[in-house]
Design a protein around this motif. Structure first.
Motif, PDB file in Angstrom:
ATOM      1  N   GLU A   1      41.587  12.581 -28.963  1.00  0.00           N
ATOM      2  CA  GLU A   1      41.369  11.790 -30.174  1.00  0.00           C
ATOM      3  C   GLU A   1      42.671  11.066 -30.544  1.00  0.00           C
ATOM      4  OE1 GLU A   1      38.622  11.379 -31.802  1.00  0.00           O
ATOM      5  OE2 GLU A   1      37.312  12.946 -31.001  1.00  0.00           O
ATOM      6  N   ASP A   2      42.544   9.944 -31.271  1.00  0.00           N
ATOM      7  CA  ASP A   2      43.734   9.178 -31.656  1.00  0.00           C
ATOM      8  C   ASP A   2      44.653   9.985 -32.577  1.00  0.00           C
ATOM      9  OD1 ASP A   2      42.887   7.009 -30.180  1.00  0.00           O
ATOM     10  OD2 ASP A   2      41.861   6.042 -31.869  1.00  0.00           O
ATOM     11  N   ASP A   3      44.061  10.752 -33.474  1.00  0.00           N
ATOM     12  CA  ASP A   3      44.848  11.533 -34.418  1.00  0.00           C
ATOM     13  C   ASP A   3      45.364  12.815 -33.750  1.00  0.00           C
ATOM     14  OD1 ASP A   3      45.501  11.931 -37.457  1.00  0.00           O
ATOM     15  OD2 ASP A   3      44.748  13.858 -36.733  1.00  0.00           O
ATOM     16  N   VAL A   4      46.657  13.070 -33.887  1.00  0.00           N
ATOM     17  CA  VAL A   4      47.271  14.243 -33.254  1.00  0.00           C
ATOM     18  C   VAL A   4      46.645  15.532 -33.764  1.00  0.00           C
ATOM     19  CG1 VAL A   4      49.406  15.547 -32.976  1.00  0.00           C
ATOM     20  CG2 VAL A   4      49.450  13.060 -32.833  1.00  0.00           C
ATOM     21  N   GLN A   5      46.366  15.597 -35.050  1.00  0.00           N
ATOM     22  CA  GLN A   5      45.774  16.805 -35.613  1.00  0.00           C
ATOM     23  C   GLN A   5      44.393  17.064 -35.014  1.00  0.00           C
ATOM     24  OE1 GLN A   5      47.355  19.015 -37.513  1.00  0.00           O
ATOM     25  NE2 GLN A   5      49.145  17.689 -37.248  1.00  0.00           N
ATOM     26  N   ASP A   6      43.646  16.002 -34.758  1.00  0.00           N
ATOM     27  CA  ASP A   6      42.333  16.157 -34.133  1.00  0.00           C
ATOM     28  C   ASP A   6      42.471  16.688 -32.706  1.00  0.00           C
ATOM     29  OD1 ASP A   6      40.955  15.311 -36.360  1.00  0.00           O
ATOM     30  OD2 ASP A   6      40.843  13.214 -35.715  1.00  0.00           O
ATOM     31  N   ARG A   7      43.519  16.274 -32.022  1.00  0.00           N
ATOM     32  CA  ARG A   7      43.774  16.789 -30.672  1.00  0.00           C
ATOM     33  C   ARG A   7      44.074  18.288 -30.715  1.00  0.00           C
ATOM     34  NH1 ARG A   7      47.076  12.363 -27.001  1.00  0.00           N
ATOM     35  NH2 ARG A   7      45.821  10.541 -27.556  1.00  0.00           N
ATOM     36  N   HIS A   8      44.890  18.681 -31.690  1.00  0.00           N
ATOM     37  CA  HIS A   8      45.206  20.101 -31.835  1.00  0.00           C
ATOM     38  C   HIS A   8      43.951  20.914 -32.134  1.00  0.00           C
ATOM     39  CE1 HIS A   8      49.689  19.132 -32.950  1.00  0.00           C
ATOM     40  NE2 HIS A   8      49.444  19.021 -31.656  1.00  0.00           N
ATOM     41  N   LYS A   9      43.094  20.359 -32.970  1.00  0.00           N
ATOM     42  CA  LYS A   9      41.843  21.044 -33.303  1.00  0.00           C
ATOM     43  C   LYS A   9      40.968  21.218 -32.068  1.00  0.00           C
ATOM     44  CE  LYS A   9      41.578  19.474 -38.124  1.00  0.00           C
ATOM     45  NZ  LYS A   9      40.833  18.615 -39.090  1.00  0.00           N
ATOM     46  N   ALA A  10      40.897  20.174 -31.235  1.00  0.00           N
ATOM     47  CA  ALA A  10      40.079  20.241 -30.023  1.00  0.00           C
ATOM     48  C   ALA A  10      40.618  21.291 -29.056  1.00  0.00           C
ATOM     49  CB  ALA A  10      40.028  18.871 -29.341  1.00  0.00           C
ATOM     50  N   ALA A  11      41.948  21.338 -28.911  1.00  0.00           N
ATOM     51  CA  ALA A  11      42.554  22.339 -28.026  1.00  0.00           C
ATOM     52  C   ALA A  11      42.326  23.743 -28.561  1.00  0.00           C
ATOM     53  CB  ALA A  11      44.050  22.061 -27.867  1.00  0.00           C
ATOM     54  N   ALA A  12      42.475  23.903 -29.887  1.00  0.00           N
ATOM     55  CA  ALA A  12      42.255  25.216 -30.490  1.00  0.00           C
ATOM     56  C   ALA A  12      40.800  25.646 -30.323  1.00  0.00           C
ATOM     57  CB  ALA A  12      42.625  25.182 -31.970  1.00  0.00           C
ATOM     58  N   LYS A  13      39.885  24.716 -30.475  1.00  0.00           N
ATOM     59  CA  LYS A  13      38.462  25.032 -30.305  1.00  0.00           C
ATOM     60  C   LYS A  13      38.182  25.542 -28.901  1.00  0.00           C
ATOM     61  CE  LYS A  13      33.856  22.976 -30.835  1.00  0.00           C
ATOM     62  NZ  LYS A  13      33.097  21.733 -31.167  1.00  0.00           N
ATOM     63  N   PHE A  14      38.846  24.946 -27.901  1.00  0.00           N
ATOM     64  CA  PHE A  14      38.691  25.396 -26.517  1.00  0.00           C
ATOM     65  C   PHE A  14      39.169  26.839 -26.377  1.00  0.00           C
ATOM     66  CE2 PHE A  14      40.284  26.165 -22.274  1.00  0.00           C
ATOM     67  CZ  PHE A  14      39.303  25.622 -21.449  1.00  0.00           C
ATOM     68  N   VAL A  15      40.325  27.133 -26.972  1.00  0.00           N
ATOM     69  CA  VAL A  15      40.877  28.486 -26.887  1.00  0.00           C
ATOM     70  C   VAL A  15      39.974  29.478 -27.611  1.00  0.00           C
ATOM     71  CG1 VAL A  15      42.827  29.964 -27.463  1.00  0.00           C
ATOM     72  CG2 VAL A  15      43.242  27.650 -26.622  1.00  0.00           C
ATOM     73  N   PHE A  16      39.463  29.091 -28.784  1.00  0.00           N
ATOM     74  CA  PHE A  16      38.540  29.971 -29.511  1.00  0.00           C
ATOM     75  C   PHE A  16      37.349  30.330 -28.623  1.00  0.00           C
ATOM     76  CE2 PHE A  16      39.733  27.626 -33.703  1.00  0.00           C
ATOM     77  CZ  PHE A  16      40.951  28.284 -33.731  1.00  0.00           C
ATOM     78  N   LYS A  17      36.791  29.319 -27.970  1.00  0.00           N
ATOM     79  CA  LYS A  17      35.587  29.522 -27.163  1.00  0.00           C
ATOM     80  C   LYS A  17      35.829  30.537 -26.053  1.00  0.00           C
ATOM     81  CE  LYS A  17      32.142  26.980 -24.433  1.00  0.00           C
ATOM     82  NZ  LYS A  17      31.720  25.643 -23.943  1.00  0.00           N
ATOM     83  N   VAL A  18      36.958  30.395 -25.369  1.00  0.00           N
ATOM     84  CA  VAL A  18      37.256  31.313 -24.274  1.00  0.00           C
ATOM     85  C   VAL A  18      37.605  32.704 -24.806  1.00  0.00           C
ATOM     86  CG1 VAL A  18      38.774  31.762 -22.315  1.00  0.00           C
ATOM     87  CG2 VAL A  18      38.034  29.426 -22.793  1.00  0.00           C
ATOM     88  N   ALA A  19      38.454  32.760 -25.839  1.00  0.00           N
ATOM     89  CA  ALA A  19      38.887  34.048 -26.374  1.00  0.00           C
ATOM     90  C   ALA A  19      37.711  34.847 -26.911  1.00  0.00           C
ATOM     91  CB  ALA A  19      39.924  33.832 -27.475  1.00  0.00           C
ATOM     92  N   GLU A  20      36.761  34.175 -27.545  1.00  0.00           N
ATOM     93  CA  GLU A  20      35.646  34.891 -28.162  1.00  0.00           C
ATOM     94  C   GLU A  20      34.650  35.430 -27.145  1.00  0.00           C
ATOM     95  OE1 GLU A  20      34.264  32.212 -31.206  1.00  0.00           O
ATOM     96  OE2 GLU A  20      35.834  32.873 -32.606  1.00  0.00           O
ATOM     97  N   ILE A  21      34.721  34.952 -25.898  1.00  0.00           N
ATOM     98  CA  ILE A  21      33.941  35.582 -24.835  1.00  0.00           C
ATOM     99  C   ILE A  21      34.367  37.040 -24.693  1.00  0.00           C
ATOM    100  CG2 ILE A  21      33.530  35.639 -22.333  1.00  0.00           C
ATOM    101  CD1 ILE A  21      33.871  32.596 -22.355  1.00  0.00           C
ATOM    102  N   PHE A  22      35.665  37.284 -24.855  1.00  0.00           N
ATOM    103  CA  PHE A  22      36.198  38.636 -24.686  1.00  0.00           C
ATOM    104  C   PHE A  22      36.217  39.422 -25.995  1.00  0.00           C
ATOM    105  CE2 PHE A  22      37.992  36.042 -21.308  1.00  0.00           C
ATOM    106  CZ  PHE A  22      37.810  36.844 -20.192  1.00  0.00           C
ATOM    107  N   TYR A  23      36.709  38.800 -27.053  1.00  0.00           N
ATOM    108  CA  TYR A  23      36.989  39.538 -28.284  1.00  0.00           C
ATOM    109  C   TYR A  23      35.885  39.462 -29.330  1.00  0.00           C
ATOM    110  CZ  TYR A  23      41.778  39.289 -26.458  1.00  0.00           C
ATOM    111  OH  TYR A  23      42.896  39.369 -25.687  1.00  0.00           O
TER     112      TYR A  23
END
Length: 294
Positions: free
Chosen positions: A151-173
Motif C-alpha cells: 500500500e502507498d501508506d507506510v502504516q498500511d504496509r505495516h498493518k498488512a505485514a502484521a496481519k500476515f504474522v497474526f495469521k501464521v502465529a494463530e495457527i499455532f497459538y
C-alpha cells in the motif's frame, strides 16, 4: 521456523507441500498431503499452460517426487515435530529459532534438488508462447503481492505485514490478545527490511529464471546442462552471491528469528500448550502417512 513473510518460488513443489501442512488444520493434514500432487500440478499449469504431452510428463514427475518425499522425507519430519512439541512449552531463543529454520531450509534444498531433473526436462520443452505466458503469470502474482503488502501508506504496509504474522502465529497459538498483537506491530515497524525488499528480490529471481529458460533454449542445451544451470540458480537463491541481496537475506533471517523468539516469549502457558498440541497432532498424522503406501 521464522514467521516473517517469505519470498515465493513458483517451481518449488516442496514449498507447496509445506504450505499445505502449515496452513491446514491438523484434522485434514493427511487429506491435504494426499491431494498435494494435484495442487502442485494446478499451480504449475497456471504458470506454464501445459500442452497435452507436457501435462502427462509433469503429472508423472510430480507423482514420482511425492513417492520419494513420502519414502525418504516424512520419516525425517516426525522426530523434528516430536522435538518441537517439547520446545514449544519452553522459552525459544533467537538462536534456537534460527537453528530450526536452518533445518527446514535444508529440507527445502534437498526437495528442490530432487525435482531438478524433471524441472530441466520441463524447461527445455517450453515454447516461446509458454515463456510469455509465464511472464504474464509472474506479473499477475506480483500485482497480487503489491495489492496485499505494498500500500502507498507506510502504516498500511505495516498493518498488512502484521496481519500476515497474526495469521501464521494463530495457527499455532490460537487467537493472540491485544498486547501480543501490539508487540508484533512494534516489531514489524522496527524491521529494517520490509515487503518492498521481498518484492524487489522476488522480481530479480523471476527475471533470472525467465532469462535462463531463453538462454537454454537458444543454446539448445542438453538435459545435463539445464540441470546444472537450474541448480546454480537455486543455489544463488538460498545463498545470494551478490550485494545487497546477500546482506539483506542475512538481516531478514536474523529479524525473523528474533520475531519468532520474542512473540513466543509473549505467549501464555495455555498458548504454548496449544502450540505443542498442534505439533503433536501433526506428528501423529505424519506417522500415519509414513505407514501408508506411496
Amino acid at each position: 521456523m521464522s514467521i516473517t513473510p517469505r519470498v515465493t518460488r513458483s517451481l518449488s513443489v516442496s514449498l507447496l507441500m509445506m504450505i499445505m501442512l502449515a496452513l491446514t488444520a491438523c484434522s485434514v493434514v493427511r487429506l491435504a498431503y494426499n491431494q498435494a500432487d494435484h495442487l502442485a500440478y494446478w499451480q504449475l499449469n497456471r504458470a506454464f499452460d501445459f500442452n497435452e504431452e507436457q501435462s502427462v510428463q509433469v503429472k508423472g514427475a510430480i507423482r514420482q517426487w511425492f513417492q520419494w518425499h513420502r519414502r525418504t522425507q516424512l520419516p525425517v519430519y516426525v522426530p523434528f515435530l516430536a522435538r518441537a512439541e517439547k520446545e514449544a512449552l519452553a522459552p525459544v531463543s533467537s538462536t534456537l529459532a534460527c537453528e530450526r529454520r536452518t533445518e527446514l531450509e535444508g529440507w527445502g534444498r534437498k526437495a528442490i534438488d530432487q525435482a531438478v531433473p524433471a524441472m530441466a526436462d520441463l524447461v527445455l520443452s517450453l515454447s516461446p508462447d509458454q515463456v510469455r505466458h509465464l511472464e504474464k503469470h509472474q506479473a499477475k502474482t506480483n500485482e497480487d503481492f503489491r495489492d496485499d503488502y505494498l500500500e502507498d501508506d507506510v502504516q498500511d504496509r505495516h498493518k498488512a505485514a502484521a496481519k500476515f504474522v497474526f495469521k501464521v502465529a494463530e495457527i499455532f497459538y490460537g487467537r493472540l490478545n491485544e498486547s501480543q498483537r501490539d508487540h508484533v506491530k512494534i516489531e514489524i515497524a522496527a524491521l529494517h527490511l520490509n515487503a518492498q525488499n521481498v518484492y524487489e528480490e522476488r522480481q530479480v529471481y523471476q527475471r533470472e529464471f525467465v532469462q535462463l529458460i531463453r538462454k537454454l533454449s537458444a543454446q539448445k542445451a542438453t538435459p545435463a546442462q539445464a540441470q546444472a544451470a537450474l541448480r546454480e540458480l537455486f543455489q544463488q537463491f538460498f545463498d545470494p552471491p551478490r550485494e545487497p541481496l546477500r546482506s539483506q537475506r542475512q538481516q531478514w533471517i536474523a529479524a525473523g528469528c528474533k520475531l519468532t523468539s520474542s512473540l513466543h516469549q509473549q505467549t501464555t502457558p495455555e498458548q504454548k500448550e496449544k502450540a505443542a498440541q498442534r505439533l503433536r497432532d501433526w506428528e501423529s498424522d505424519l506417522r500415519i502417512l509414513n505407514k501408508q503406501p506411496a
